[in-house]
Design a protein around this motif. Structure first.
Motif, short mmCIF file in Angstrom:
data_model
loop_
_atom_site.label_atom_id
_atom_site.label_comp_id
_atom_site.label_asym_id
_atom_site.label_seq_id
_atom_site.Cartn_x
_atom_site.Cartn_y
_atom_site.Cartn_z
N VAL A 14 0.82 -1.21 0.00
CA VAL A 14 0.00 0.00 0.00
C VAL A 14 0.85 1.26 0.00
O VAL A 14 0.55 2.24 -0.70
CB VAL A 14 -0.93 0.00 1.24
N MET A 15 1.96 1.25 0.75
CA MET A 15 2.76 2.45 0.95
C MET A 15 3.37 3.00 -0.33
O MET A 15 3.64 4.20 -0.43
CB MET A 15 3.88 2.18 1.96
N PHE A 47 -6.60 -0.27 -6.37
CA PHE A 47 -7.33 -1.53 -6.34
C PHE A 47 -6.64 -2.58 -7.20
O PHE A 47 -6.46 -3.72 -6.79
CB PHE A 47 -8.78 -1.31 -6.83
N SER A 48 -6.25 -2.18 -8.40
CA SER A 48 -5.57 -3.11 -9.31
C SER A 48 -4.26 -3.60 -8.71
O SER A 48 -3.89 -4.77 -8.85
CB SER A 48 -5.30 -2.45 -10.67
N ALA A 49 -3.53 -2.68 -8.08
CA ALA A 49 -2.24 -3.03 -7.48
C ALA A 49 -2.40 -4.11 -6.40
O ALA A 49 -1.57 -5.01 -6.28
CB ALA A 49 -1.57 -1.80 -6.90
N ILE A 50 -3.49 -4.02 -5.63
CA ILE A 50 -3.72 -4.99 -4.56
C ILE A 50 -4.24 -6.31 -5.14
O ILE A 50 -3.78 -7.39 -4.79
CB ILE A 50 -4.68 -4.42 -3.52
N ILE A 78 -8.94 -0.22 2.80
CA ILE A 78 -8.71 0.93 1.93
C ILE A 78 -10.00 1.70 1.73
O ILE A 78 -10.04 2.94 1.80
CB ILE A 78 -8.14 0.47 0.57
N LEU A 79 -11.09 0.98 1.50
CA LEU A 79 -12.38 1.62 1.22
C LEU A 79 -12.89 2.39 2.43
O LEU A 79 -13.23 3.58 2.34
CB LEU A 79 -13.39 0.54 0.82
N GLY A 109 3.13 3.64 16.60
CA GLY A 109 3.78 2.36 16.36
C GLY A 109 3.66 1.90 14.92
O GLY A 109 3.50 2.71 14.00
N ILE A 110 3.66 0.59 14.72
CA ILE A 110 3.74 0.04 13.36
C ILE A 110 2.48 0.28 12.54
O ILE A 110 2.53 0.23 11.31
CB ILE A 110 4.05 -1.47 13.39
N HIS A 111 1.36 0.54 13.20
CA HIS A 111 0.11 0.69 12.46
C HIS A 111 -0.24 2.16 12.18
O HIS A 111 -1.41 2.48 11.94
CB HIS A 111 -1.04 0.02 13.22
N ARG A 112 0.74 3.01 12.17
CA ARG A 112 0.49 4.40 11.81
C ARG A 112 -0.14 4.46 10.42
O ARG A 112 0.26 3.75 9.50
CB ARG A 112 1.81 5.19 11.83
N CYS A 113 -1.13 5.32 10.25
CA CYS A 113 -1.92 5.39 9.01
C CYS A 113 -1.05 5.56 7.77
O CYS A 113 -0.24 6.49 7.69
CB CYS A 113 -2.90 6.55 9.12
N ALA A 114 -1.24 4.68 6.79
CA ALA A 114 -0.46 4.73 5.55
C ALA A 114 -0.77 5.99 4.75
O ALA A 114 0.09 6.52 4.04
CB ALA A 114 -0.74 3.48 4.71
N GLY A 115 -1.99 6.49 4.86
CA GLY A 115 -2.38 7.66 4.07
C GLY A 115 -2.24 8.98 4.80
O GLY A 115 -2.83 9.98 4.38
#
Length: 443
Positions: A145-146, A250-253, A275-276, A385-391
């Protein structure tokens, strides 16, 4: 000794195999949904033996007194009680209320697992990825995702975001009024998101409805239903993106790989669901809380007009004061926290919105200061921590562009006379109604 063939990547599944997999997965979801509906947790759960009686508080985060008028004040009242307590609601779970404990939980995935983040436990039929993955698997899902949210990728979106923001503002400008949530907060970020994933704009209303139910409904069966509707919708797009991949997230995933292998159908569904929901709701909520504050505080608003260089810091300060997300963790091993024993299998709720208003961490936490020094731990709105928002980077850009362009065109606005904003709690805090007025050129 390994042969050369053993090092080759696995062959892609045939179209027929993928279709069978899709049917099997859909049937399994229906079965899970029926099982979950028949086994919904009781309204009130019995207190487990390891829970001290003096740590029990009858608290339901989906039904807090006063949340419809000031959701953050409703959360803040928890600071009048224990730093850690157990509630019999939502299947029975712990709640942490102080920044120190929130920080501890979010930064210790070995003790507080992300394998369950939604309450009540079992109210969804699938695993949400990457937010329900622990190390080391988490980093592989997140990397997929990143790549779409790097500084370079986000910078490339700026002209389009700016153009869209100006277009929406100028269309409503002559009216002298708007209902901000429906006319702006749920239009701008959703338009940007749907373009990122290449989904049709005409699907906006039903997607917003399902998202609202999933993150704020008071009914576990309604939450489950929204997940199933979303999964069914996503299923059709998985088939299309496999047949005709595009240059979109979406296609990338759908066609992505982790550690050299294609994603399973369940992994694809889990990632696309996150993502949605993330793209459709969180930025809209932040926009609305920030705008509500500026409508009610003309001095702060004028400060940003006079000194637009304060806008980046103002965004962080408002996110500190008006936190958004309230997720959970699963206790993965017995431990002691705040002098209380937690047992493996317990659920623990983490209201990130309490992190930024804890007077033990912040001086005068209910006051808003746009000149406050920036600190890495100023708020937990994007997670810790590790789950910091990707967006997070994209969200900051959207918020900054909005403030710049709105204040240029509508510098003086307020909540409509005789009206008041409405807020709501849930897995994500939100504003449900925000009527604004301003003077127009012909006024």
């Amino acid at each position: 000794m390994k042969t050369a063939a053993a090092t080759l990547p696995p062959k892609p599944r045939s179209a027929g195999a993928q279709l069978i997999e899709s049917w099997q997965w859909t049937a399994s979801q229906i079965g899970k949904g029926l099982w979950l509906a028949l086994n919904a947790p009781r309204e009130i759960s019995a207190r487990p033996d390891h829970v001290p009686a003096d740590r029990v508080v009858d608290f339901d985060f989906a039904n807090m007194e006063g949340a419809e008028t000031d959701v953050h004040a409703a959360w803040k009242r928890l600071h009048d009680g224990p730093s850690l307590f157990w509630t019999p609601r939502k299947g029975g779970h712990w709640v942490v209320t102080r920044a120190e404990l929130i920080d501890m939980v979010l930064r210790d995935p070995e003790t507080f697992s992300s394998t369950e983040v939604i309450l009540p436990r079992g109210s969804k039929p699938l695993r949400l990825l990457p937010i329900e993955a622990n190390p080391p698997d988490h980093q592989h899902y997140r990397a997929l995702v990143m790549s779409w949210f790097t500084p370079k990728a986000v910078a490339a979106m700026k002209p389009g975001i700016q153009e869209r923001t100006i277009e929406i503002i100028e269309a409503m400008l002559p009216n002298g009024r708007c209902e901000f949530v429906s006319e702006f907060a749920k239009r701008l970020p959703i338009a940007i998101f749907l373009q990122l994933v290449n989904l049709p704009m005409e699907d906006r209303e039903k997607l917003l409805e399902w998202t609202e139910t999933a993150v704020r409904s008071k009914n576990a069966l309604h939450i489950l239903s929204s997940f199933l509707k979303t999964n069914n919708y996503i299923e059709g797009w998985i088939r299309r993106r496999r047949a005709e991949p595009g240059n979109d997230l979406f296609s990338a995933i759908v066609n992505g790989r982790i550690q050299g292998r294609p994603l399973t159908h369940a992994e694809i569904q889990g990632m696309l669901t996150v993502i949605l929901f993330g793209g459709l709701d969180t930025v809209a909520a932040m926009l609305a809380f920030m705008t509500k504050f500026l409508a009610e505080n003309p001095g702060h608003r004028q400060q940003l007009i006079d000194r637009p260089e304060l806008i980046p810091g103002a965004i962080d300060e408002l996110m500190r004061r008006y936190g958004i997300v309230n997720l959970s963790r699963l206790v993965a091993r017995d431990c002691v926290m705040d002098g209380v024993r937690l047992k493996k299998g317990d659920m623990i709720h983490i209201p990130n919105s309490l992190y930024g208003v804890d007077e033990r961490r912040h001086v005068n936490p209910l006051d808003v200061d746009f000149t406050a020094p920036l600190k890495a731990d100023r708020h937990a709105s994007f997670g810790l921590g590790i789950h910091r928002c990707a967006g997070a980077l994209l969200a900051r850009m959207e918020l900054a562009i909005f403030l710049e362009e709105w204040l240029k065109r509508i510098p003086d606005f307020s909540i409509a006379p005789g009206e008041r904003a409405r807020t709501a709690t849930g897995q994500v805090n939100g504003v449900t109604y925000l009527p604004l007025v301003w003077k127009t050129a012909r006024a």
